[in-house]
Write a protein that holds these residues in place. Structure first.
Motif, PDB file in Angstrom:
ATOM      1  N   ILE A  38       0.862  -1.191   0.000  1.00 18.07           N
ATOM      2  CA  ILE A  38       0.000   0.000   0.000  1.00 18.07           C
ATOM      3  C   ILE A  38       0.894   1.235   0.000  1.00 18.07           C
ATOM      4  CG2 ILE A  38      -1.735   1.305   1.280  1.00 18.07           C
ATOM      5  CD1 ILE A  38      -2.797  -1.340   2.366  1.00 18.07           C
ATOM      6  N   GLY A  39       0.820   2.014  -1.074  1.00 17.17           N
ATOM      7  CA  GLY A  39       1.639   3.213  -1.200  1.00 17.17           C
ATOM      8  C   GLY A  39       2.733   3.002  -2.228  1.00 17.17           C
ATOM      9  N   GLY A  41       5.134   5.151  -3.246  1.00 17.32           N
ATOM     10  CA  GLY A  41       6.138   6.215  -3.176  1.00 17.32           C
ATOM     11  C   GLY A  41       7.533   5.619  -3.107  1.00 17.32           C
ATOM     12  N   SER A  43       9.372   4.328  -0.694  1.00 10.92           N
ATOM     13  CA  SER A  43       9.576   3.054   0.005  1.00 10.92           C
ATOM     14  C   SER A  43       8.829   1.907  -0.669  1.00 10.92           C
ATOM     15  CB  SER A  43       9.128   3.178   1.464  1.00 10.92           C
ATOM     16  OG  SER A  43       7.756   3.529   1.546  1.00 10.92           O
ATOM     17  N   ILE A  61      -0.532  -0.718  -4.518  1.00 14.31           N
ATOM     18  CA  ILE A  61      -1.824  -0.020  -4.526  1.00 14.31           C
ATOM     19  C   ILE A  61      -1.561   1.437  -4.174  1.00 14.31           C
ATOM     20  CG2 ILE A  61      -4.113   0.055  -3.435  1.00 14.31           C
ATOM     21  CD1 ILE A  61      -3.198  -3.003  -2.610  1.00 14.31           C
ATOM     22  N   VAL A  85      10.538  19.540  -8.123  1.00 15.38           N
ATOM     23  CA  VAL A  85       9.804  20.279  -7.097  1.00 15.38           C
ATOM     24  C   VAL A  85       9.928  19.571  -5.747  1.00 15.38           C
ATOM     25  CG1 VAL A  85       7.517  21.115  -6.451  1.00 15.38           C
ATOM     26  CG2 VAL A  85       8.221  21.127  -8.842  1.00 15.38           C
ATOM     27  N   VAL A  88      15.196  15.911  -5.011  1.00 10.81           N
ATOM     28  CA  VAL A  88      16.182  16.463  -5.929  1.00 10.81           C
ATOM     29  C   VAL A  88      17.445  15.601  -5.996  1.00 10.81           C
ATOM     30  CG1 VAL A  88      17.533  18.522  -6.518  1.00 10.81           C
ATOM     31  CG2 VAL A  88      15.376  18.778  -5.289  1.00 10.81           C
ATOM     32  N   VAL A  89      17.991  15.287  -4.816  1.00 12.99           N
ATOM     33  CA  VAL A  89      19.282  14.589  -4.770  1.00 12.99           C
ATOM     34  C   VAL A  89      19.177  13.322  -3.933  1.00 12.99           C
ATOM     35  CG1 VAL A  89      20.721  16.650  -5.080  1.00 12.99           C
ATOM     36  CG2 VAL A  89      19.988  15.992  -2.771  1.00 12.99           C
ATOM     37  N   ILE A 260      -8.657   2.198  -0.906  1.00 13.05           N
ATOM     38  CA  ILE A 260      -8.767   0.927  -0.192  1.00 13.05           C
ATOM     39  C   ILE A 260     -10.070   0.925   0.599  1.00 13.05           C
ATOM     40  CG2 ILE A 260      -7.702  -0.515   1.595  1.00 13.05           C
ATOM     41  CD1 ILE A 260      -5.023   0.575   0.472  1.00 13.05           C
ATOM     42  N   ALA A 294       2.489   3.589   2.977  1.00 10.85           N
ATOM     43  CA  ALA A 294       1.847   4.910   2.971  1.00 10.85           C
ATOM     44  C   ALA A 294       2.135   5.542   4.323  1.00 10.85           C
ATOM     45  CB  ALA A 294       0.346   4.753   2.775  1.00 10.85           C
ATOM     46  N   TYR A 322       4.690  21.009   4.571  1.00  9.51           N
ATOM     47  CA  TYR A 322       5.645  21.444   3.561  1.00  9.51           C
ATOM     48  C   TYR A 322       4.903  21.570   2.228  1.00  9.51           C
ATOM     49  CZ  TYR A 322      10.300  21.421   1.284  1.00  9.51           C
ATOM     50  OH  TYR A 322      11.429  21.749   0.593  1.00  9.51           O
ATOM     51  N   HIS A 414       2.970  18.627   0.485  1.00  7.30           N
ATOM     52  CA  HIS A 414       3.644  17.367   0.810  1.00  7.30           C
ATOM     53  C   HIS A 414       3.325  16.865   2.215  1.00  7.30           C
ATOM     54  CE1 HIS A 414       6.191  16.986  -2.819  1.00  7.30           C
ATOM     55  NE2 HIS A 414       5.937  18.287  -2.877  1.00  7.30           N
ATOM     56  N   ALA A 448       9.005   6.834   5.468  1.00  5.10           N
ATOM     57  CA  ALA A 448       9.735   7.889   6.182  1.00  5.10           C
ATOM     58  C   ALA A 448       9.537   7.843   7.693  1.00  5.10           C
ATOM     59  CB  ALA A 448       9.312   9.247   5.638  1.00  5.10           C
ATOM     60  N   ASN A 454      14.240  10.653   3.789  1.00  2.63           N
ATOM     61  CA  ASN A 454      15.407  10.651   2.915  1.00  2.63           C
ATOM     62  C   ASN A 454      15.349   9.315   2.177  1.00  2.63           C
ATOM     63  OD1 ASN A 454      18.062   9.762   2.211  1.00  2.63           O
ATOM     64  ND2 ASN A 454      18.941  11.295   3.592  1.00  2.63           N
ATOM     65  N   SER A 455      15.323   9.371   0.850  1.00  3.91           N
ATOM     66  CA  SER A 455      15.171   8.133   0.074  1.00  3.91           C
ATOM     67  C   SER A 455      16.274   7.131   0.389  1.00  3.91           C
ATOM     68  CB  SER A 455      15.173   8.436  -1.424  1.00  3.91           C
ATOM     69  OG  SER A 455      14.032   9.200  -1.739  1.00  3.91           O
TER      70      SER A 455
HETATM   71  C1  LIG Z   1       9.529  18.613  -0.955  1.00  2.28           C
HETATM   72  C2  LIG Z   1      10.366  17.428  -0.582  1.00  2.28           C
HETATM   73  C3  LIG Z   1      11.660  17.310  -1.063  1.00  2.28           C
HETATM   74  C4  LIG Z   1      12.416  16.195  -0.753  1.00  2.28           C
HETATM   75  N1  LIG Z   1      13.677  16.088  -1.270  1.00  2.28           N
HETATM   76  C5  LIG Z   1      14.387  14.970  -1.063  1.00  2.28           C
HETATM   77  C6  LIG Z   1      15.648  14.795  -1.685  1.00  2.28           C
HETATM   78  O1  LIG Z   1      16.130  15.649  -2.415  1.00  2.28           O
HETATM   79  N2  LIG Z   1      16.307  13.636  -1.458  1.00  2.28           N
HETATM   80  C7  LIG Z   1      15.791  12.647  -0.683  1.00  2.28           C
HETATM   81  O2  LIG Z   1      16.422  11.597  -0.539  1.00  2.28           O
HETATM   82  N3  LIG Z   1      14.611  12.797  -0.056  1.00  2.28           N
HETATM   83  C8  LIG Z   1      13.913  13.926  -0.242  1.00  2.28           C
HETATM   84  N4  LIG Z   1      12.690  14.093   0.364  1.00  2.28           N
HETATM   85  C9  LIG Z   1      12.228  13.056   1.272  1.00  2.28           C
HETATM   86  C10 LIG Z   1      11.647  11.874   0.499  1.00  2.28           C
HETATM   87  O3  LIG Z   1      10.924  12.284  -0.584  1.00  2.28           O
HETATM   88  C11 LIG Z   1      10.712  11.140   1.368  1.00  2.28           C
HETATM   89  O4  LIG Z   1      11.398  10.774   2.492  1.00  2.28           O
HETATM   90  C12 LIG Z   1      10.166   9.903   0.704  1.00  2.28           C
HETATM   91  O5  LIG Z   1       9.449  10.224  -0.467  1.00  2.28           O
HETATM   92  C13 LIG Z   1       9.234   9.230   1.669  1.00  2.28           C
HETATM   93  O6  LIG Z   1       8.904   8.008   1.119  1.00  2.28           O
HETATM   94  P1  LIG Z   1       7.624   7.239   1.586  1.00  2.28           P
HETATM   95  O7  LIG Z   1       7.563   6.016   0.773  1.00  2.28           O
HETATM   96  O8  LIG Z   1       7.596   7.160   3.066  1.00  2.28           O
HETATM   97  O9  LIG Z   1       6.435   8.222   1.233  1.00  2.28           O
HETATM   98  P2  LIG Z   1       6.003   8.798  -0.157  1.00  2.28           P
HETATM   99  O10 LIG Z   1       7.137   8.847  -1.106  1.00  2.28           O
HETATM  100  O11 LIG Z   1       5.255  10.036   0.150  1.00  2.28           O
HETATM  101  O12 LIG Z   1       4.999   7.707  -0.696  1.00  2.28           O
HETATM  102  C14 LIG Z   1       3.804   7.388  -0.043  1.00  2.28           C
HETATM  103  C15 LIG Z   1       2.804   7.033  -1.104  1.00  2.28           C
HETATM  104  O13 LIG Z   1       1.661   6.480  -0.465  1.00  2.28           O
HETATM  105  C16 LIG Z   1       0.527   6.964  -1.131  1.00  2.28           C
HETATM  106  N5  LIG Z   1      -0.610   6.809  -0.220  1.00  2.28           N
HETATM  107  C17 LIG Z   1      -0.894   7.519   0.896  1.00  2.28           C
HETATM  108  N6  LIG Z   1      -2.001   7.037   1.485  1.00  2.28           N
HETATM  109  C18 LIG Z   1      -2.421   6.003   0.724  1.00  2.28           C
HETATM  110  C19 LIG Z   1      -3.524   5.112   0.822  1.00  2.28           C
HETATM  111  N7  LIG Z   1      -4.404   5.182   1.807  1.00  2.28           N
HETATM  112  N8  LIG Z   1      -3.659   4.179  -0.155  1.00  2.28           N
HETATM  113  C20 LIG Z   1      -2.778   4.093  -1.178  1.00  2.28           C
HETATM  114  N9  LIG Z   1      -1.715   4.913  -1.305  1.00  2.28           N
HETATM  115  C21 LIG Z   1      -1.540   5.858  -0.356  1.00  2.28           C
HETATM  116  C22 LIG Z   1       0.872   8.386  -1.481  1.00  2.28           C
HETATM  117  O14 LIG Z   1       0.067   8.891  -2.522  1.00  2.28           O
HETATM  118  C23 LIG Z   1       2.329   8.234  -1.892  1.00  2.28           C
HETATM  119  O15 LIG Z   1       2.501   7.992  -3.271  1.00  2.28           O
HETATM  120  C24 LIG Z   1      11.899  15.195   0.086  1.00  2.28           C
HETATM  121  C25 LIG Z   1      10.605  15.315   0.590  1.00  2.28           C
HETATM  122  C26 LIG Z   1       9.844  16.416   0.267  1.00  2.28           C
HETATM  123  C27 LIG Z   1       8.469  16.533   0.816  1.00  2.28           C
END
Ligand SMILES: Cc1cc2nc3c(=O)[nH]c(=O)nc-3n(C[C@H](O)[C@H](O)[C@H](O)COP(=O)(O)OP(=O)(O)OC[C@H]3O[C@@H](n4cnc5c(N)ncnc54)[C@H](O)[C@@H]3O)c2cc1C
Length: 476
Positions: A38-39, A41, A43, A61, A85, A88-89, A260, A294, A322, A414, A448, A454-455
């Motif tokens: 689920i999610g 992004g 991760s 999903i 946006v 970036v890195v 979901i 997510a 943010y 964000h 996160a 941080n990716s």
């Molecule tokens: C503006 C900004 C700039 C950044 N710059 C950098 C950078 O330069 N380098 C770096 O390493 N990190 C950067 N980061 C941090 C990095 O992007 C995040 O740490 C990372 O994206 C988090 O990953 P995640 O998988 O936890 O969440 P996300 O990448 O946010 O993914 C979560 C996903 O889950 C989905 N979702 C949420 N709820 C549901 C649901 N109920 N059902 C289905 N899907 C759902 C969302 O739509 C999303 O696609 C930045 C963050 C931001 C906000």
């Protein structure tokens, strides 16, 4: 081990009590997979690729119309120049490079501080120009930062070397990790680094008051090493190229625009989900394991069948905000940096942006408006920028009519950003309890909130902790 194939079958919706009456008249398509994620992004997609490579069938999903989470790119239609946006890195680590290579995305390396164009500095809330330092002052400031980096690296990062691998906090929990970060920095003699930590990895929250563990997490060994060395970026300059490649790789193993409707984790050997996509009948997904990638807010996952413990833990998270975007500011040439003239460590006043950084297209700037809570709208963020422009116009930093003429060709919220808990919760063992959820009820947790924003850290967490346990569980 018998592996479940991507087998499609049908069950009668009437068997599923949580689906609406109308949809109960027809059989609903079902998908059986090893792992539902689920999610989609940072991760979730990383986990999906790793699991696919390990031989598991996966289904991602995603609620939005594209994968990649915070990785968003705006391409200027006139110049064709991509502006990242969101992300970036990427930290220059083996895990990051291997992932890019796996997806066939060419990379290059940069040091953003070294390649940054000269910015003029102002306090955007007061309209004070911050005078450029003389060569001697700049040299002394650089030396103080270099000394602080040395102290931080030797005395803090060496002590907390696990900080780039989730929140694997040792017991007993070191009390100093709950100190306000400025107090912790004084103790370890790296206060001169705080303005840099805040500006560079924007927005970490109030750098003076956040619990020390979050301050260190925001600037761990991987980030520091890339900060003083180089970061990885896609050679195209477009962060989305990573997610375009992943989307191609995963094909129809990604369900976009998904809601979901139901999660059932009561069964011993599988989880059951019902997912709705627009203009399609609901789908039933039966998966041996579930990854929740997510952000774990009650808003996102509160409708799942949370256990009492899961509900208790996730309800403790709060977040900051943010809004990132691209602004066209007619007549402004060159980047501006927001420096708090009167704030501790010269951090910008919040809500506020950290600056307007040229996107590479004329009169166009990248910006990130930070909030200390999640109680705001995108319009509030735009209003913050207009207010800053009005203040800056009064001292001639931007054209006089900027606050009226500014437009936002791309802007995106964000939130929830930086899911965190209080110092008291950290000290009381919140993270150890959170980590005890891994694997329970056929469910694994990533993202996160578990690894840091941080990716590179998220992919460390996946590869170091979540995926080894999950693969073992699946017999892979
Ligand atoms: C503006 C900004 C700039 C950044 N710059 C950098 C950078 O330069 N380098 C770096 O390493 N990190 C950067 N980061 C941090 C990095 O992007 C995040 O740490 C990372 O994206 C988090 O990953 P995640 O998988 O936890 O969440 P996300 O990448 O946010 O993914 C979560 C996903 O889950 C989905 N979702 C949420 N709820 C549901 C649901 N109920 N059902 C289905 N899907 C759902 C969302 O739509 C999303 O696609 C930045 C963050 C931001 C906000």
């Amino acid at each position: 081990m018998m592996r479940l194939s991507h087998l499609r079958f049908a069950i009668w919706a009437s068997c599923l009590s949580h689906v609406t009456a109308s949809s109960c008249k027809a059989p609903i398509p079902s998908i059986e997979v090893d792992v539902a994620i689920i999610g989609g992004g940072s991760s979730g997609i990383h986990a999906a690729i790793q699991l696919k490579d390990a031989g598991a069938s996966v289904l991602v999903i995603e609620k939005k119309s594209q994968i990649g989470g915070h990785a968003e790119t705006y391409t200027n239609p006139d110049t064709g120049i991509p502006a990242n946006v969101g992300v970036v890195v990427f930290e220059d680590t083996k895990i990051v490079q291997t992932y890019f290579d796996r997806l066939g995305v060419a990379t290059t390396k940069i040091n953003p501080s070294a390649s940054a164009t000269q910015s003029k500095s102002y306090d955007f809330s007061l309209g004070f120009p911050i005078p450029a330092q003389s060569a001697a002052e700049a040299g002394a400031a650089q030396q103080a930062i270099a000394n602080a980096i040395g102290a931080y690296s030797q005395n803090v990062l060496s002590k907390y070397s696990w900080i780039d691998q989730g929140y694997l906090i040792p017991e007993p929990i070191p009390e100093e990790l709950t100190l306000p970060f400025a107090q912790f920095a004084q103790k370890y003699n790296f206060s001169a680094l705080l303005p840099v930590m805040s500006q560079f990895n924007w927005y970490p929250g109030n750098i003076s008051t956040i619990p020390a563990i979050y301050g260190i997490k925001n600037f761990g060994p991987g980030l520091l090493s890339s900060f003083t060395g180089e970061f990885i970026i896609p050679a195209s300059g477009d962060t989305r190229s990573l997610y375009r490649a992943a989307a191609t790789e995963l094909g129809d193993s990604v369900l976009l625009n998904s809601t979901i409707l139901h999660v059932d984790r009561q069964h011993k050997s599988y989880v059951s989900l019902i997912v709705q996509q627009p203009n399609q009948p609901p789908k039933h997904i039966k998966a041996r394991k579930l990854i929740v990638a997510a952000p774990q807010t009650l808003k996102n996952i509160g409708s799942f069948d949370l256990s009492t413990q899961e509900h208790k833990l996730f309800s403790k998270f709060f977040s900051i905000g943010y809004v990132a975007g691209v602004a066209n500011i007619p007549g402004l040439n060159g980047s501006l940096l927001n420096v708090g003239a009167l704030t501790p460590y010269n951090t910008p006043v919040i809500p506020g942006s950290n600056g307007y950084q040229s996107s590479g297209s004329p009169n166009q700037f990248l910006l990130g408006v930070a909030f200390d809570n999640s109680d705001y709208t995108q319009a509030d963020a735009e209003a913050v920028i207009r207010r800053e422009l009005q203040t800056l116009a009064a001292v001639g930093a931007v054209p006089a009519d900027s606050s009226q003429k500014v437009t936002f060709p791309y802007i995106s919220d964000h939130a929830p950003f930086n899911l965190r808990v209080s110092s008291n919760e950290i000290g009381a063992g919140f993270y150890n309890e959170l980590l005890s959820l891994e694997g329970s009820r056929n469910t694994y947790w990533t993202g996160a909130a578990f690894a840091g924003h941080n990716s590179g850290l998220i992919w460390n967490w996946n590869e170091g902790t979540v995926l080894p346990a999950l693969k073992k569980d699946l017999g892979l």
